[in-house]
Motif scaffolding. Structure first.
Motif, PDB file in Angstrom:
ATOM      1  N   THR A 141      64.052 -18.629  17.835  1.00 49.31           N
ATOM      2  CA  THR A 141      63.212 -17.438  17.980  1.00 49.31           C
ATOM      3  C   THR A 141      61.939 -17.653  17.156  1.00 49.31           C
ATOM      4  OG1 THR A 141      63.986 -16.202  16.052  1.00 49.31           O
ATOM      5  CG2 THR A 141      65.328 -16.055  18.061  1.00 49.31           C
ATOM      6  N   ALA A 142      61.112 -16.640  17.109  1.00 43.63           N
ATOM      7  CA  ALA A 142      59.843 -16.777  16.395  1.00 43.63           C
ATOM      8  C   ALA A 142      60.033 -16.905  14.894  1.00 43.63           C
ATOM      9  CB  ALA A 142      58.931 -15.602  16.708  1.00 43.63           C
ATOM     10  N   SER A 143      61.227 -16.633  14.403  1.00 42.55           N
ATOM     11  CA  SER A 143      61.458 -16.902  12.979  1.00 42.55           C
ATOM     12  C   SER A 143      62.695 -17.735  12.716  1.00 42.55           C
ATOM     13  CB  SER A 143      61.574 -15.586  12.186  1.00 42.55           C
ATOM     14  OG  SER A 143      62.722 -14.865  12.576  1.00 42.55           O
ATOM     15  N   ASP A 144      63.609 -17.820  13.651  1.00 37.13           N
ATOM     16  CA  ASP A 144      64.891 -18.447  13.350  1.00 37.13           C
ATOM     17  C   ASP A 144      65.264 -19.591  14.266  1.00 37.13           C
ATOM     18  OD1 ASP A 144      65.695 -16.842  11.114  1.00 37.13           O
ATOM     19  OD2 ASP A 144      65.883 -15.167  12.518  1.00 37.13           O
ATOM     20  N   GLN A 145      66.081 -20.460  13.715  1.00 37.06           N
ATOM     21  CA  GLN A 145      66.737 -21.502  14.487  1.00 37.06           C
ATOM     22  C   GLN A 145      68.190 -21.565  14.040  1.00 37.06           C
ATOM     23  OE1 GLN A 145      64.859 -25.386  14.808  1.00 37.06           O
ATOM     24  NE2 GLN A 145      63.049 -24.536  13.807  1.00 37.06           N
ATOM     25  N   PHE A 146      69.089 -21.562  15.018  1.00 38.81           N
ATOM     26  CA  PHE A 146      70.511 -21.671  14.656  1.00 38.81           C
ATOM     27  C   PHE A 146      71.281 -22.129  15.889  1.00 38.81           C
ATOM     28  CE2 PHE A 146      69.335 -17.396  15.849  1.00 38.81           C
ATOM     29  CZ  PHE A 146      70.264 -17.058  16.822  1.00 38.81           C
ATOM     30  N   SER A 165      59.567 -22.509  15.733  1.00 40.77           N
ATOM     31  CA  SER A 165      59.435 -21.053  15.738  1.00 40.77           C
ATOM     32  C   SER A 165      57.990 -20.622  15.991  1.00 40.77           C
ATOM     33  CB  SER A 165      59.927 -20.454  14.409  1.00 40.77           C
ATOM     34  OG  SER A 165      61.338 -20.485  14.364  1.00 40.77           O
ATOM     35  N   THR A 202      61.881 -12.427  23.025  1.00 39.95           N
ATOM     36  CA  THR A 202      62.762 -12.908  21.970  1.00 39.95           C
ATOM     37  C   THR A 202      64.184 -13.052  22.504  1.00 39.95           C
ATOM     38  OG1 THR A 202      63.366 -12.660  19.651  1.00 39.95           O
ATOM     39  CG2 THR A 202      63.460 -10.662  21.029  1.00 39.95           C
TER      40      THR A 202
END
Lengths: 454, 454, 454, 454
Positions: free
Chosen positions: D13-18, D358, D380
């Motif tokens: 996402t625009a702030s996360d990676q998992f 991101s 998102t």
């Protein structure tokens, strides 16, 4: 398997906001969803509450020694204060003790931190810029200490040569330099001048550290970052001109980062004109500045130049520690308590200035995690991450006051500040450690965080 | 009473251009007018010629010692070279000798300079930043030495503390600090790295002094000027970013001044890629730069950010001095000859870029005189001023070549450069010392110039 | 041959200061010298006095028509006011009358200006941007009118297309564009909004012309200069941001020049909060600004970004002209009297801010002469130049007051301002027209100045 | 209830990676988690793949009319090309037709867009700046059209007055202005000049739109945003100076936003020097620029000044549409195809320049959604959002070529460009519409998106 379900919260990450449920299993976030159909041991109704990732305070100091041998507040009280204030992870600056190796210093520190109520990691303040220190850097990295503070001012300042040497090695090791950027020699000269003229009151703490002494050092730190390639965080930036230099350096592709603190955004140099010794409460470095700086600093907070807001917490007491230096401002311990109110202060004042909630999360949690190698374990709300969560009631109100604080200090720089919004519940790896604003956890439950390099 | 009349020249000052006559009496300008009706012993017809005030080269080094005990060219030759090149006043940097007082150093230097063909004054390079030196500053000012060079790089560098101390005193005394702005420690570290890797050729002289090491030091010097109030000339600026910092500081009211040199405006770092040891000819500090800097530097020359263009002359010989350091670039004497061609080079290239004649005069004569306390005796064409005059033929041409130069050096960085315009006649206090481009004066006729504070 | 000798003055030009005598013959400066040995009809002792070149006010408006057909003060009174105020040359903006050719307008204007007490030239305000006007430009240049004012605001504004067309032609002809830089359409819209809301007082004159409307237009004018190559003077800059844009453009080599006026340096927008209709006295365009602009504007005055300080004089009367528009601020004639005090105000406030005398001369005399093709006849003290001279007593004092002014207006924006220094004597081409501060000349002695292209 | 599970993807996402699974129910994301225990109709194994939110191309043009009545490609083909290229939402610019109301134009457009293979919304290009248009704005907002394009150049340009009027109303309505920022009048004048000189080839398209014409208009648009308070997106910024102005405005708190396009980041003006009529392929506005702009534009992409990267897609054919204007560059349809390759081009070149994943998501999906009122439905990967997902194989490779493209155009500006990484699968609201890089969906399945105000 221990499990918990938080229902119907307004979940906020550094990029997203949505309503939903969070399933926690074994202290980690297992799932995020709408109307999750699961059976759990415990359920929390978060309707009407924001759910933020736990705050990360990337710049704090526990048990700082004063000139008389006394020390500032430690983990036993102030890690609890952090928790109550919405912070579930702290990065404490371990001071390399005189004549000791980094590892010895860390080892001794690890004893103290075992008490911690919340998770914690270490930065290391290098005070002995010698070969022995240099050679043990990789060992520290293996232990999960991947950031080192280098001073450009004060007694423990490094020379440019030493800075260059260590920052070059950090680049190789993948570590981050955290720089205390003030010009040592100019400040020392001004201090001597003032004291020799009999100017010994706290006011002269600020006068001997004028804005150009910070701006100059920031520029020098940027130059060192440019030449070594070392990722460099300028700690506790207090001036808008200093922040502007950092932004310009970023635009040129230099790997520099900016940290500021609530006190530089909210307090100003008029605090050095208080009666009696009161101004000693605000003796910290860099000092509080002319309010002309507010606009530039807040613009950086809102628009991106600032990466991290940390407290630079030092749990000094006014009645004892701050009385040192009554005859010489240079002996006043530098620093002020702030670990407990960072999160709420930035939320409150950020909202007043139109900050987006996601930007708030980014500054107080996600960015510190990413920059300091804690992400994705910490710093966000995502499957697989630790269930460090803050349930925040935007409708409640609070008034900051030393009387009611958990911080051990006998004062707060923000006495009687009204705050819209209040921390209700704090989870640390799925365990409720704050409930209805009260600490309900157990000391010593905090884990040491081994950090990775970027 | 000795008198001379120069008729029908195109007279140029830092603000004016007009046709007219100049009456000289007893070495001074007595009158300027149209068709002056006077009887004089001698008359010069200047029809078709520009009459400029004598050039002032505010940054030169005579008899610089090398590591093998040899010295660069001195007054006996290079003061003549200056004269032939349109310079009637030089400000020589006297080096404070190891263990000696400033006055002793000046005293010994005064012996050498007695030979000078042109007028001269001294700056002093402070190398011993101790109390003894500090305490004799006012004595030097009484002797007419009102500017002091402080190094931020090289073996004789001062610390920031020393810089602050001396610059504070200069402010009190009304003196000017001339700063060699490069970062000592970073450069030393890079030099060690290169040499330890076996990189010993002249190329690595430049590589160990990258642009940020100058820009950083300029910024620091500006900070010191801001905090002490000391008038501060940044010597030999080589980078457009450094010059921009100076301009920004001026805009903020800080008393800083900018000097650059012909070589930074005309030559670039490709000179460090020459075959054999040829690049040693261009080893000077700061080094020649990426040509990207030309635009910004010339903009400053044309539009006002630059105050002075000086030669930074060092009369080294390629066949001897520059051979030192064949095994280690750090031993190559830093500097190159330039005293003879500064005036013509800046005239020629300035005209090509649309410079106004008055701006040319300002940069090579009037500003140096004003900044360094020689005005109005020197630096202009006005009643009462010394009759130091250059008769310049804009129609003639010349080609710069070591073979024909008066400079004692066996090379010039500008070999085979064609120049439009040529110096025909030079008067020093009314005496003709250059005629038809040839030196016709007598060594030792130069006077020591006692300078005033601003 | 008529001759005069001025003895022992402190002579100031745009680059020089020296003590000396000035010999005047036939209205021109024949010689400047020390103890000139000549016999003249008349001698003036200037001991203790500054001798400046006569002031040049490059931006004035005589006999401006108001909406009721009345006109502002004209040559009969205000050319005398200029003289008494140290101005010996004015450049009057001739308005191209509706439906008339440029030449017709100039021709009619020439009748009025015959009365002038001092020398004068014309700029032309182009109001009819048609082919006829375009085609007569070269004719005007032949008549010595080499600068043209183009409006970006008000009823006579040109479109960008017209600006581009005329500025392209100016580039070819060698003329200068003088730009009134405000955004016409935004201002008109805001005016309509305010008036439609019943906001009709002078305050709304300023509110409908906010700073960005000037800054935007300056940026557009710079773009037009960049694309056409036309030398472009931005008239009456009132904002520090606008001035900064001009400086940046100069740094990029764009041929733009900056003019500001005493009122933008000394007065601010609080004048629009006066009681009754008093604020109408300060209705001018652009309006007075927030005092935040002072620092940037004065920095440009002291350090070089500003090229010219002109009065933008409009001799309106408060009792009549300024009463127009009591019901609608848009009808208040724009402008205020200033021709008489420009020189003294800039001298006085410049000295207080540490301005060098030569810089003062440059701004109020030399630069206007050079930029507008009057140099070297006007604008300096040099052999061959017109003997337009100001004898200025730096020890005397004066107080500005409408009661004692020569300007015909019944008010001055600077009422009761104390000034250190006073104009004693003014010579126009060698004729004394002011003596002991009083006008002693004769109307109609002013000459028309045919200007040259740069 | 239709459900699908995507397993083991690398979710960005625009702030996360998992790493995790995504559960989709009824076209929406129901849950995100680790090892989700659910039964679904369908399961996709995403091991080794990135899962991005569907791309949002916020600037495209379908069925653009040419001067000969022909039109560019439409929804039937190019909405499929978008899908294959990783874009699941497009915002199409509806042109207000001559003489028609906004609503009529939208109504007619809605017919065409019914064919769309992906979801879509509309911006409206206002071409009739009259009262009728003004008065129907609120109606459009009710219909979910909350952004309007205003031209400062070309035949449909608004005057500053009209811009001010409409932007003031947008501020009231909460709408966003999208500005085509070029100076109409200067461009028109230059075009006329070139054509009248016989310079009719595509090269002169670029020469008649020089960089300052964009920079000027951007500055004017910023001024209008500052004065009206209207949120203002500067569309398709092509110059680094223009982008810098936007960044400076943001720093001053002005609500401006920056959009750029792949072609300004990857192609430059040398395309206008191709043989024959080939350069016509690259005729778009603003034109491709000097490559000096790359550094500044990419810095903005990486560091935050740029908010959106859109394609500005125009599906013209070289063999027909671009042949128009062979005799006059002004008749060449402006624009080029780009909808299909935006996502992959920015991914590929972003990775090469060190962009974080991101940040990539933010630029091509999240920011467009937030800015244009589609968030959190689009933009998102979060519970409750539409299941628009891209499964991207970072190990695969592709070569862009017109031969194999879905875009109807017979050329692509990126012919033979190699790309690391490839879109494998695309889901639109949970439906697989692209599989193994091939379109497997059905025309007409796209939904109209009613957008909200910010």
């Amino acid at each position: 398997m221990k499990s918990m379900l938080i229902r119907n919260g307004h979940i906020v990450t550094a990029s997203d906001q949505f309503k939903g449920d969070i399933l926690i299993q074994d202290g980690k976030i297992a799932a995020i969803g709408r109307d999750l159909k699961v059976q759990t041991l415990e359920t929390i109704d978060a309707l009407g509450k924001y759910i933020f990732p736990g705050g990360i305070d990337a710049h704090i100091h526990m048990e700082v020694p004063c000139s008389d041998g006394s020390i500032s507040a430690g983990y036993d009280t102030d890690s609890i204060a952090a928790a109550v204030g919405g912070t579930t992870t702290i990065l404490d600056y371990v001071l390399q003790e005189n004549g000791r190796s980094l590892e010895e210093s860390v080892s001794r520190w690890s004893e103290k931190s075992k008490l911690s109520a919340i998770d914690y990691g270490f930065h290391l303040i290098i005070t002995q810029a010698n070969d022995r220190t240099f050679n043990e850097l990789n060992l520290l990295v293996e232990q999960g200490i991947t950031s080192f503070k280098l001073f450009m001012a004060n007694d423990i300042a490094m020379t440019d040569k030493e800075l260059f040497r260590f920052m070059s090695e950090f680049k190789i090791q993948g570590c981050t330099a955290c720089i205390h950027a003030e010009n040592k020699e100019i400040i020392a000269t001004l201090q001597e001048q003032y004291v020799s003229q009999g100017n010994i009151s706290p006011t002269y703490h600020a006068k001997s550290r004028p804005e150009p002494t910070e701006v100059e050092a920031i520029n020098r730190a940027i130059t060192l970052s440019e030449l070594t390639g070392c990722i460099t965080l300028i700690a506790h930036i207090s001036t808008s001109r200093g922040l502007k230099l950092v932004q310009e350096a970023k635009d040129r592709g230099i790997p520099v980062l900016a940290e500021t603190c609530p006190h530089y955004l909210l307090l100003s140099e008029d605090k050095y004109e208080l009666e009696g010794h009161e101004s000693a409460k605000y003796v910290l470095s860099p000092p509080l500045r002319n309010p002309d700086n507010f606009e530039g600093l807040w613009s950086g907070v809102l628009n991106g130049a600032v990466n991290i807001i940390a407290s630079d917490h030092n749990g000094f007491y006014y009645s004892t520690h701050k009385q040192l230096g009554k005859e010489d401002f240079r002996k006043i311990p530098n620093g002020a308590p702030g670990i407990e109110h960072r999160f709420s202060l930035i939320y409150h004042h950020g909202m007043k200035r139109g900050m987006e909630l996601s930007r708030f999360v980014e500054l107080v949690s996600t960015n510190p995690a990413k920059i300091f190698g804690l992400y994705p374990q910490k710093g966000t709300i995502a499957p697989g991450s630790d269930a460090d969560l803050i349930l925040f009631d935007p409708e409640a109100e609070q008034v900051i006051t030393a009387k009611n604080q958990y911080q051990k200090s006998d004062y707060t720089p923000y006495e009687q500040t009204k705050i819209q919004g209040k921390i209700d519940t704090v989870l640390l790896r799925g365990e409720r450690i704050v409930y209805q604003g009260k600490y309900v956890g157990t000391l010593g439950k905090g884990n040491y965080l081994k950090r990775t390099i970027q």
